[in-house]
Write a protein that holds these residues in place. Structure first.
Motif, PDB file in Angstrom:
ATOM      1  N   ASP A   1       0.835  -1.197   0.000  1.00 54.24           N
ATOM      2  CA  ASP A   1       0.000   0.000   0.000  1.00 54.24           C
ATOM      3  C   ASP A   1       0.874   1.251   0.000  1.00 54.24           C
ATOM      4  O   ASP A   1       0.566   2.244  -0.659  1.00 54.24           O
TER       5      ASP A   1
ATOM      6  N   GLY B   1      -1.610  -1.167  -3.100  1.00 51.59           N
ATOM      7  CA  GLY B   1      -2.514  -1.824  -2.173  1.00 51.59           C
ATOM      8  C   GLY B   1      -3.682  -2.497  -2.855  1.00 51.59           C
ATOM      9  O   GLY B   1      -4.290  -3.418  -2.294  1.00 51.59           O
ATOM     10  N   HIS B   2      -3.976  -2.064  -4.092  1.00 49.72           N
ATOM     11  CA  HIS B   2      -5.090  -2.657  -4.839  1.00 49.72           C
ATOM     12  C   HIS B   2      -4.649  -3.816  -5.737  1.00 49.72           C
ATOM     13  O   HIS B   2      -5.461  -4.389  -6.444  1.00 49.72           O
ATOM     14  N   ARG B   3      -3.353  -4.176  -5.673  1.00 50.34           N
ATOM     15  CA  ARG B   3      -2.823  -5.209  -6.575  1.00 50.34           C
ATOM     16  C   ARG B   3      -2.240  -6.386  -5.796  1.00 50.34           C
ATOM     17  O   ARG B   3      -1.378  -7.102  -6.297  1.00 50.34           O
TER      18      ARG B   3
END
Length: 246
Positions: free
Chosen positions: A131, A136-138
């Motif tokens: 993050d 953080g979204h991967r």
């Protein structure tokens, strides 16, 4: 506070039926906590050999390497390994991510060798670090699904997840386009500053070297400090490769 010091370090290799080949010749270098150091030299100038010494992966032929004022020649191989794993993070041009493992799993890998709470909290620590580098979204993405810049960010997160005091970046933007490379270097500096780590960047690119505050030129195994980036570190003046030197 002096973190790393090389005192009159040389490195030579024996060539069959020939005189020994000198790869590093009387290298003197001091790295303080929070330093930003760049070392410029083309392929063949001795950069890889120097990196191995800075990263406690190899021993000099003569001279001494000190880490925290401790001479490495007095340490066992196990003590050097533990010091390297605890205090040094490596970032390479080739991202070296583990195939078949997610970004989260790649970053969590170094924490498998941690102890205590860091071991038991390895999943959340790795997620927090991803993050921090903007991924953080991967967390569940596989390496082949990530762009070059994203892969390098995962590699940075993996190198920094144990909170190293010294970060060694070996051509960290060599596989990236200029814009992405500049962004990655900015991120690397930002994370290093947040943890008070020293950052040593080894590169052939004067533009990347210019992002550091202290600069050195490695020329046929001789390391010399430089202040005139527009002159001594200009690409035309970086020495040409010398056969047999790594």
């Amino acid at each position: 506070m002096t973190l790393l010091r090389l005192d009159r370090v040389t490195r030579t290799v024996q060539i069959p039926d020939a005189a020994p080949l000198t790869i590093l010749d009387g290298v003197e270098l001091t790295v303080e906590q929070k330093d930003r150091v760049s070392i410029v030299g083309r392929s063949g100038s001795g950069k890889s050999t120097l990196l191995n010494l800075l990263g406690l992966l190899d021993a000099p032929t003569s001279g001494e390497v000190f880490f925290d004022d401790r001479p490495l020649s007095t340490l066992s191989s196990g003590e050097r390994d533990r010091m390297r794993g605890r205090d040094i993070g490596f970032i390479f041009q080739q991202f070296n991510l583990l195939a078949g493992r997610t970004a989260h799993e790649n970053v969590m890998t170094p924490l498998l060798y941690a102890t205590g709470r860091r071991f038991w909290r390895r999943s959340s620590i790795a997620a927090d670090m991803l993050d921090r580098v903007g991924l953080g979204h991967r967390l569940t993405a596989m390496p082949e699904k990530l762009s070059g810049g994203e892969q390098q960010r995962v590699a940075i997160a993996r190198a920094l997840v144990r909170g190293p005091r010294l970060i060694l970046a070996d051509e960290p933007t060599g596989a990236l386009d200029v814009e992405t490379g500049t962004s990655v270097m900015g991120l690397l500096d930002e994370v290093a500053r947040a943890t008070d780590a020293a950052l040593v960047t080894i590169t052939h690119d004067p533009a990347i070297a210019a992002l550091s505050s202290t600069h050195y030129l490695l020329d046929h195994g001789v390391l010399s400090p430089r202040s005139d980036l527009d002159g001594a570190l200009h690409s035309e003046q970086v020495p040409a490769p010398q056969s047999g030197i790594a």
